[in-house]
Design an enzyme around this catalytic site. Structure first.
Site, PDB file in Angstrom:
ATOM      1  N   ARG A  56      63.014 -20.365  62.526  1.00 43.99           N
ATOM      2  CA  ARG A  56      64.181 -21.245  62.647  1.00 43.99           C
ATOM      3  C   ARG A  56      63.999 -22.534  61.854  1.00 43.99           C
ATOM      4  NH1 ARG A  56      64.925 -19.271  68.939  1.00 43.99           N
ATOM      5  NH2 ARG A  56      66.029 -17.353  68.357  1.00 43.99           N
ATOM      6  N   GLU A 102      69.027 -15.551  63.062  1.00 45.98           N
ATOM      7  CA  GLU A 102      67.833 -16.113  63.731  1.00 45.98           C
ATOM      8  C   GLU A 102      68.226 -16.912  64.982  1.00 45.98           C
ATOM      9  OE1 GLU A 102      64.395 -17.214  61.663  1.00 45.98           O
ATOM     10  OE2 GLU A 102      64.767 -15.855  59.991  1.00 45.98           O
ATOM     11  N   GLU A 150      74.820 -21.050  69.794  1.00 51.81           N
ATOM     12  CA  GLU A 150      74.893 -20.987  71.258  1.00 51.81           C
ATOM     13  C   GLU A 150      73.515 -20.653  71.845  1.00 51.81           C
ATOM     14  OE1 GLU A 150      76.989 -19.603  69.088  1.00 51.81           O
ATOM     15  OE2 GLU A 150      78.784 -20.790  69.487  1.00 51.81           O
ATOM     16  N   SER A 206      66.964  -7.087  65.840  1.00 50.97           N
ATOM     17  CA  SER A 206      68.324  -6.799  66.314  1.00 50.97           C
ATOM     18  C   SER A 206      68.680  -5.325  66.165  1.00 50.97           C
ATOM     19  CB  SER A 206      69.344  -7.603  65.499  1.00 50.97           C
ATOM     20  OG  SER A 206      69.035  -8.957  65.530  1.00 50.97           O
ATOM     21  N   THR A 254      72.102 -17.571  67.231  1.00 54.52           N
ATOM     22  CA  THR A 254      73.339 -18.343  67.017  1.00 54.52           C
ATOM     23  C   THR A 254      73.166 -19.776  67.533  1.00 54.52           C
ATOM     24  OG1 THR A 254      74.125 -17.735  69.213  1.00 54.52           O
ATOM     25  CG2 THR A 254      74.754 -16.262  67.398  1.00 54.52           C
TER      26      THR A 254
HETATM   27  N1  CAA Z   1      57.675 -18.068  72.206  1.00 58.88           N
HETATM   28  C1  CAA Z   1      56.909 -17.170  72.884  1.00 58.88           C
HETATM   29  N2  CAA Z   1      57.333 -16.494  73.977  1.00 58.88           N
HETATM   30  C2  CAA Z   1      58.582 -16.750  74.402  1.00 58.88           C
HETATM   31  C3  CAA Z   1      59.427 -17.661  73.748  1.00 58.88           C
HETATM   32  C4  CAA Z   1      58.943 -18.340  72.618  1.00 58.88           C
HETATM   33  N3  CAA Z   1      59.691 -19.204  71.942  1.00 58.88           N
HETATM   34  N4  CAA Z   1      60.611 -17.695  74.394  1.00 58.88           N
HETATM   35  C5  CAA Z   1      60.497 -16.844  75.446  1.00 58.88           C
HETATM   36  N5  CAA Z   1      59.278 -16.269  75.427  1.00 58.88           N
HETATM   37  C6  CAA Z   1      58.754 -15.290  76.367  1.00 58.88           C
HETATM   38  C7  CAA Z   1      58.998 -15.743  77.802  1.00 58.88           C
HETATM   39  O1  CAA Z   1      57.952 -16.571  78.251  1.00 58.88           O
HETATM   40  C8  CAA Z   1      59.046 -14.426  78.536  1.00 58.88           C
HETATM   41  O2  CAA Z   1      57.756 -13.925  78.746  1.00 58.88           O
HETATM   42  P1  CAA Z   1      57.165 -13.847  80.250  1.00 58.88           P
HETATM   43  O3  CAA Z   1      58.129 -12.983  80.989  1.00 58.88           O
HETATM   44  O4  CAA Z   1      55.815 -13.233  80.065  1.00 58.88           O
HETATM   45  O5  CAA Z   1      57.144 -15.246  80.751  1.00 58.88           O
HETATM   46  C9  CAA Z   1      59.689 -13.475  77.520  1.00 58.88           C
HETATM   47  O6  CAA Z   1      59.486 -14.071  76.235  1.00 58.88           O
HETATM   48  C10 CAA Z   1      61.161 -13.292  77.763  1.00 58.88           C
HETATM   49  O7  CAA Z   1      61.760 -14.561  77.697  1.00 58.88           O
HETATM   50  P2  CAA Z   1      63.168 -14.859  78.339  1.00 58.88           P
HETATM   51  O8  CAA Z   1      63.183 -14.408  79.757  1.00 58.88           O
HETATM   52  O9  CAA Z   1      63.512 -16.272  78.041  1.00 58.88           O
HETATM   53  O10 CAA Z   1      64.089 -13.845  77.503  1.00 58.88           O
HETATM   54  P3  CAA Z   1      65.652 -13.671  77.467  1.00 58.88           P
HETATM   55  O11 CAA Z   1      65.944 -12.231  77.477  1.00 58.88           O
HETATM   56  O12 CAA Z   1      66.304 -14.557  78.456  1.00 58.88           O
HETATM   57  O13 CAA Z   1      66.015 -14.137  75.953  1.00 58.88           O
HETATM   58  C11 CAA Z   1      66.645 -15.663  74.225  1.00 58.88           C
HETATM   59  C12 CAA Z   1      65.768 -15.378  75.464  1.00 58.88           C
HETATM   60  C13 CAA Z   1      66.295 -17.069  73.834  1.00 58.88           C
HETATM   61  C14 CAA Z   1      68.117 -15.554  74.522  1.00 58.88           C
HETATM   62  C15 CAA Z   1      66.235 -14.655  73.094  1.00 58.88           C
HETATM   63  O14 CAA Z   1      66.669 -13.346  73.395  1.00 58.88           O
HETATM   64  C16 CAA Z   1      66.773 -15.048  71.744  1.00 58.88           C
HETATM   65  O15 CAA Z   1      66.207 -15.918  71.085  1.00 58.88           O
HETATM   66  N6  CAA Z   1      67.875 -14.389  71.290  1.00 58.88           N
HETATM   67  C17 CAA Z   1      68.326 -14.524  69.927  1.00 58.88           C
HETATM   68  C18 CAA Z   1      67.678 -13.453  69.096  1.00 58.88           C
HETATM   69  C19 CAA Z   1      67.540 -13.853  67.669  1.00 58.88           C
HETATM   70  O16 CAA Z   1      67.262 -14.998  67.325  1.00 58.88           O
HETATM   71  N7  CAA Z   1      67.682 -12.862  66.814  1.00 58.88           N
HETATM   72  C20 CAA Z   1      67.544 -13.082  65.404  1.00 58.88           C
HETATM   73  C21 CAA Z   1      67.099 -11.825  64.751  1.00 58.88           C
HETATM   74  S1  CAA Z   1      66.350 -12.048  63.171  1.00 58.88           S
HETATM   75  C22 CAA Z   1      67.639 -12.238  62.074  1.00 58.88           C
HETATM   76  O17 CAA Z   1      68.487 -13.051  62.297  1.00 58.88           O
HETATM   77  C23 CAA Z   1      67.730 -11.403  60.853  1.00 58.88           C
HETATM   78  C24 CAA Z   1      67.103 -11.930  59.644  1.00 58.88           C
HETATM   79  O18 CAA Z   1      66.435 -11.187  58.953  1.00 58.88           O
HETATM   80  C25 CAA Z   1      67.355 -13.340  59.186  1.00 58.88           C
END
Ligand code: CAA
Length: 396
Positions: A247, A367, A371, A127, A369
């Site tokens: 997760r 990790e 949503e 992030s 939301t």
């Molecule tokens: N495993 C592997 N690859 C994946 C995947 C998965 N679960 N999900 C998507 N991908 C791949 C897709 O296949 C795609 O690749 P290709 O183009 O080669 O097919 C690429 O990743 C992009 O995927 P999307 O088009 O689906 O990406 P998006 O921009 O629409 O985003 C999202 C998807 C689910 C919204 C993602 O951005 C997401 O999970 N957002 C939340 C972020 C998050 O969880 N952040 C937490 C940070 S860590 C933290 O909280 C701090 C801590 O220390 C605890």
């Protein structure tokens, strides 16, 4: 009694974790929370038990355990102290797993082995201040400079970033075209000794107060070429694949928080007297306890079904999001009911449930939301529909 069939080894690990958590972790939790104090001795103790390398194969100095054992241990730590649990979850699920799956042998030798032994603490930096749920919009840039890379930008919400020895950091290596998006992101193995690396703002949080959450500033941070993880441009998929496992850990943490709140509430209800009888004799309280226990059991059962699917080598994206969504919303609901059962005493720091309530909230946020979990689940379901795969609606 448990609905989840456990092996003798899994029971032993659960008991070891419970004994340790109740003896060494729980007594300090309220004080560390009050003082927002990170206790480094806890890292040492977790390392001695092997709890910082639970999922790493023995050849890389880990314990080589299965996901169920790990999640059982994590739940026990979370019952005692949710801040300690997030440290254990992030370290075990994100940086170590990324190194294990995408690192070279030289990177594993240098970083993964000491991380599995708990001598180096790992963190995860995806992030940024303006890239949270939309993680692919991150702007930290990595440009080549000879054999090195120069990284510039600010990473945000880095758990235990103040004390991390190794940080797996996502940065943009291809800025040629805005449409490149997720495909232009790579992963780098950072260490705090790199020139241009510094720990920035520390967040003043509602909960998990003894887990320091910080920004990391990268000011032309010079990163040697051999610190690129895996293939250039694949960093975003590495991060998302690791979050599938991360997760599960957050679900276990949430279940631990909820269990602590339920246990405290059941105890309180038998001790607290109103209208000349323990409040546990009132159906209003009994119904709350029954619903709390039922939802908690459902969350744990879903989590361990997802863990079993992972052990079978199946793709768990949808189920890990379901487990995280359900467990974390359960934790928020259970801790809210716990405060209600305690009445005024639930609203003050004399009793632990106000801490559990505060700690539960972030599990619905980090990790991914709730949503975002719903988006992941819905996308997966709709993909099954478009394949005409009726079975896929309930399986993968
Ligand atoms: N495993 C592997 N690859 C994946 C995947 C998965 N679960 N999900 C998507 N991908 C791949 C897709 O296949 C795609 O690749 P290709 O183009 O080669 O097919 C690429 O990743 C992009 O995927 P999307 O088009 O689906 O990406 P998006 O921009 O629409 O985003 C999202 C998807 C689910 C919204 C993602 O951005 C997401 O999970 N957002 C939340 C972020 C998050 O969880 N952040 C937490 C940070 S860590 C933290 O909280 C701090 C801590 O220390 C605890």
């Amino acid at each position: 009694m448990t609905l989840i069939p456990l092996t003798e080894l899994q029971r032993d690990i659960q008991k070891t974790a419970r004994d340790f958590a109740q003896r060494d972790v729980a007594p300090l939790a309220a004080e560390l929370d009050r003082e927002s104090r990170f206790e480094h001795a806890l890292v040492t103790r977790l390392a001695e038990l092997g709890f910082l390398g639970m999922l790493i194969p023995e050849e890389w100095d880990g314990l080589g355990l299965d996901a169920t054992s790990y999640l059982l241990a994590l739940e026990e730590i979370a019952v005692a102290d949710a801040s300690a649990a997030v440290l254990m979850s992030v370290h075990n699920s994100l940086p170590t797993q990324m190194l294990l799956h995408y690192g070279t042998d030289a990177q594993r030798e240098r970083f993964l082995k000491p991380m599995a032994r708990g001598e180096m603490l790992g963190a995860f930096a995806l992030s940024e201040p303006d890239a949270g749920s939309d993680a692919a919009s991150l702007r930290t840039q990595a440009v080549r400079d000879g054999d090195d890379w120069l990284l510039t930008g600010t990473k945000a919400w880095v758990s235990h970033g103040t004390h991390a020895d190794v940080i797996l950091c996502m940065a943009r290596t291809d800025t040629s075209d805005a449409r490149v998006g997720a495909k232009g992101i790579s992963t780098f193995i950072l260490t705090p000794d790199l020139p241009g690396f510094s720990v920035g703002k520390k967040e003043d949080k509602m909960g998990l107060r003894s887990s320091p959450t910080v920004q990391i500033n990268l000011d032309g941070c010079r990163v040697p070429g051999d610190r690129l993880l895996g293939a250039e441009g694949h960093g975003f998929t590495y991060a998302l694949a690791s979050l599938d496992h991360g997760r599960l850990g957050i679900a276990a943490q949430a279940i631990g928080i909820a269990r602590a709140a339920l246990e405290a509430s059941a105890r309180y209800a038998t001790e607290r007297k109103q209208f000349n009888q323990p409040i546990a004799s009132f159906q209003a309280i009994q119904f709350k306890l029954a619903d709390m226990a039922t939802r908690l059991t459902a969350a744990r059962t879903l989590l361990h079904a997802a863990a079993a699917a992972k052990e079978r080598g199946e793709r768990i994206t949808r189920f890990s999001s379901m487990a995280k969504l359900f467990a974390t919303e359960t934790a928020m609901w259970v801790t809210t009911e716990a405060v209600q059962i305690h009445g005024g005493y639930g609203y003050v720091t004399d009793y632990p449930v106000e801490r559990h309530f505060r700690d539960a909230k972030v599990t619905e946020i980090y990790e991914g939301t709730s949503e975002i979990q719903r988006i992941v689940i819905a996308r997966d379901l709709l993909a099954a529909v478009s394949r005409g795969d009726v079975d896929g609606l309930l399986t993968d």
